[in-house]
Scaffold this active site. Structure first.
Site, mmCIF file in Angstrom:
data_model
loop_
_atom_site.group_PDB
_atom_site.id
_atom_site.type_symbol
_atom_site.label_atom_id
_atom_site.label_comp_id
_atom_site.label_asym_id
_atom_site.label_seq_id
_atom_site.Cartn_x
_atom_site.Cartn_y
_atom_site.Cartn_z
ATOM 1 N N LEU A 180 0.520 1.879 9.112
ATOM 2 C CA LEU A 180 0.167 3.078 8.336
ATOM 3 C C LEU A 180 -0.031 2.714 6.860
ATOM 4 C CD1 LEU A 180 2.764 5.499 9.971
ATOM 5 C CD2 LEU A 180 0.355 5.215 10.558
ATOM 6 N N PRO A 181 -0.673 3.601 6.080
ATOM 7 C CA PRO A 181 -1.022 3.239 4.705
ATOM 8 C C PRO A 181 0.173 2.946 3.792
ATOM 9 C CG PRO A 181 -2.297 5.148 5.425
ATOM 10 C CD PRO A 181 -1.274 4.877 6.485
ATOM 11 N N THR A 207 2.644 -2.140 5.007
ATOM 12 C CA THR A 207 3.231 -2.692 3.773
ATOM 13 C C THR A 207 3.816 -1.517 2.993
ATOM 14 O OG1 THR A 207 1.545 -4.405 3.679
ATOM 15 C CG2 THR A 207 2.758 -3.963 1.644
ATOM 16 N N LYS A 218 6.784 -9.942 1.653
ATOM 17 C CA LYS A 218 5.378 -9.527 1.481
ATOM 18 C C LYS A 218 5.097 -9.164 0.012
ATOM 19 C CE LYS A 218 1.350 -7.567 2.448
ATOM 20 N NZ LYS A 218 0.154 -8.309 2.778
ATOM 21 N N LYS A 271 -1.510 -1.087 -5.151
ATOM 22 C CA LYS A 271 -0.353 -0.498 -4.447
ATOM 23 C C LYS A 271 0.745 -1.552 -4.281
ATOM 24 C CE LYS A 271 0.738 -0.178 0.124
ATOM 25 N NZ LYS A 271 0.518 -0.082 1.552
HETATM 26 P P1 NAD Z 1 -6.290 2.197 6.804
HETATM 27 O O1 NAD Z 1 -6.255 3.291 5.817
HETATM 28 O O2 NAD Z 1 -7.601 1.605 7.203
HETATM 29 O O3 NAD Z 1 -5.570 2.692 8.172
HETATM 30 C C1 NAD Z 1 -4.428 3.499 8.239
HETATM 31 C C2 NAD Z 1 -4.584 4.438 9.425
HETATM 32 O O4 NAD Z 1 -3.378 5.178 9.580
HETATM 33 C C3 NAD Z 1 -5.706 5.467 9.252
HETATM 34 O O5 NAD Z 1 -6.602 5.395 10.354
HETATM 35 C C4 NAD Z 1 -4.975 6.798 9.190
HETATM 36 O O6 NAD Z 1 -5.706 7.878 9.748
HETATM 37 C C5 NAD Z 1 -3.731 6.491 10.000
HETATM 38 N N1 NAD Z 1 -2.595 7.382 9.763
HETATM 39 C C6 NAD Z 1 -2.050 7.776 8.583
HETATM 40 N N2 NAD Z 1 -0.976 8.569 8.793
HETATM 41 C C7 NAD Z 1 -0.846 8.676 10.141
HETATM 42 C C8 NAD Z 1 0.077 9.351 10.988
HETATM 43 N N3 NAD Z 1 1.084 10.091 10.523
HETATM 44 N N4 NAD Z 1 -0.091 9.254 12.327
HETATM 45 C C9 NAD Z 1 -1.103 8.510 12.842
HETATM 46 N N5 NAD Z 1 -2.010 7.854 12.096
HETATM 47 C C10 NAD Z 1 -1.878 7.933 10.758
HETATM 48 O O7 NAD Z 1 -5.309 1.055 6.269
HETATM 49 P P2 NAD Z 1 -5.285 -0.489 6.666
HETATM 50 O O8 NAD Z 1 -6.212 -1.253 5.801
HETATM 51 O O9 NAD Z 1 -5.382 -0.613 8.141
HETATM 52 O O10 NAD Z 1 -3.801 -0.884 6.171
HETATM 53 C C11 NAD Z 1 -2.644 -0.488 6.904
HETATM 54 C C12 NAD Z 1 -1.434 -1.149 6.269
HETATM 55 O O11 NAD Z 1 -1.609 -2.572 6.294
HETATM 56 C C13 NAD Z 1 -1.222 -0.765 4.789
HETATM 57 O O12 NAD Z 1 0.140 -0.603 4.579
HETATM 58 C C14 NAD Z 1 -1.799 -1.963 4.033
HETATM 59 O O13 NAD Z 1 -1.189 -2.126 2.764
HETATM 60 C C15 NAD Z 1 -1.455 -3.098 4.972
HETATM 61 N N6 NAD Z 1 -2.325 -4.278 4.860
HETATM 62 C C16 NAD Z 1 -3.676 -4.136 4.768
HETATM 63 C C17 NAD Z 1 -4.475 -5.266 4.667
HETATM 64 C C18 NAD Z 1 -5.979 -5.149 4.558
HETATM 65 O O14 NAD Z 1 -6.636 -6.171 4.254
HETATM 66 N N7 NAD Z 1 -6.569 -3.983 4.804
HETATM 67 C C19 NAD Z 1 -3.889 -6.553 4.681
HETATM 68 C C20 NAD Z 1 -2.502 -6.664 4.829
HETATM 69 C C21 NAD Z 1 -1.735 -5.510 4.920
#
Ligand code: NAD
Length: 296
Positions: free
Chosen positions: A65-66, A99, A174, A249
């Protein structure tokens, strides 16, 4: 093979869930956005109407999740609504790969401990490309028992799986890693621009620094100067990759933690300011290597 609930099918969660399906697991998926579920549904995931439904009769729950507020409200509940944890069978293993701040992770851990549910905070490094290739690094915090149970599933999404320590330690690892990443990306950008100002070719300077003591991951794998490295976001208009918004973030988490723990992180603070100024100029959705655009 096991039955897994996967909640949060965004940029990272979707390819991670696809790798679990490829490995032969049964995967029950839920996301607030119906469109986020389409790709996994096409590959055989069971689409559910709620997180609670996804978690019925599963061995493992994975969330991606975000931010901390999403993780907290999902697991612990909000606005008088019960959290997911209260509905889980005691044998379920909870793995949160988002994260988030270590404090929130610890809050969820404590609730799990009270109910006798094994939990691991397991944020990842590697970005979308590693999520797609199954090459993520997992940094895990939690008990030895939770870690041993989780390894069975994490190995189908990643290649490096570390047990960083007790509850919340994965998030701390992390946070430290991403603060360092921001700092060496900024340093690499400054050096390349300084060389350019003095008439050096960026590719030549990169090769020299790669063979010298300035060598680092940003220079080696993610060169921020356009057209030095064919596959880097810099050569593709800073298409992410890893967004400026996400780096800001993560730096915010590090600086908040540094305040709480009274740690000195002067370069981390400066990195946060630079990434915030990039956000202010409307570049939050660009790749984080676009920080080089701040330097003329
Ligand atoms: P994203 O925004 O693409 O995906 C998050 C998903 O969670 C969305 O589809 C959203 O609709 C869903 N969501 C939110 N609240 C919800 C709930 N209550 N129930 C169900 N679904 C819900 O984000 P992302 O890029 O996939 O990143 C996710 C996590 O991974 C973050 O914490 C980010 O910091 C971490 N991260 C991202 C990357 C990257 O390169 N994108 C790399 C390492 C870590």
């Amino acid at each position: 093979m096991t039955t897994i609930a996967f909640i949060g099918l965004g940029n990272m969660g979707c390819p991670m869930a696809l790798n679990l399906l490829k490995a032969g697991h049964t995967v029950r998926v839920f996301d607030l956005l119906a469109s986020a579920l389409e790709t996994t549904a096409e590959k055989g995931a069971i689409v559910c109407n709620s997180a609670a439904e996804a978690c019925q009769n599963v061995n493992t729950v994975i969330t991606m999740l975000p931010a901390g507020k999403h993780v907290k409200s999902l697991y612990l509940g909000s606005n008088g609504q019960a959290g997911l944890i209260d509905t889980l069978d005691k044998k379920t293993l909870v793995i949160d790969c988002s994260t988030i701040d270590a404090e929130t992770a610890n809050e969820v851990h404590s609730h799990c401990e009270t109910l006798g549910v094994d939990m691991l905070d397991a944020p990842v490094s590697g970005g979308v490309a590693a999520a797609q290739s199954g090459g993520l690094t997992f940094m895990c915090g939690g008990s030895e028992q939770a870690f041993t149970r989780a390894e069975e599933v994490l190995k189908d999404m990643g290649i490096n799986i570390f047990h960083a320590g007790t509850n919340g330690s994965g998030q701390v690892a992390k946070m430290c890693n991403n603060m360092l990443l921001a700092i060496h990306m900024i340093g690499t950008s400054e050096a390349l621009k300084l060389g350019e100002k003095n008439g050096l070719d960026a590719s030549t300077l990169s090769q020299i620094m790669l063979a010298s003591s300035g060598k680092n991951w940003s220079l080696e794998r993610y060169n921020p100067y356009p057209n030095v490295m064919a596959n880097s976001p810099a050569s593709n208009d800073y298409e992410p990759g890893f967004m400026v918004d996400l780096m800001a973030k993560d730096l915010g988490l590090a600086i908040d933690n540094a305040q709480t723990t009274q740690s000195q992180t002067p370069l981390g603070k400066m990195a946060l300011e630079l990434y915030k100024s990039k956000q202010k100029s409307g570049d939050g959705k660009k790749d984080f290597s676009s920080i080089i655009e701040l330097f003329s």
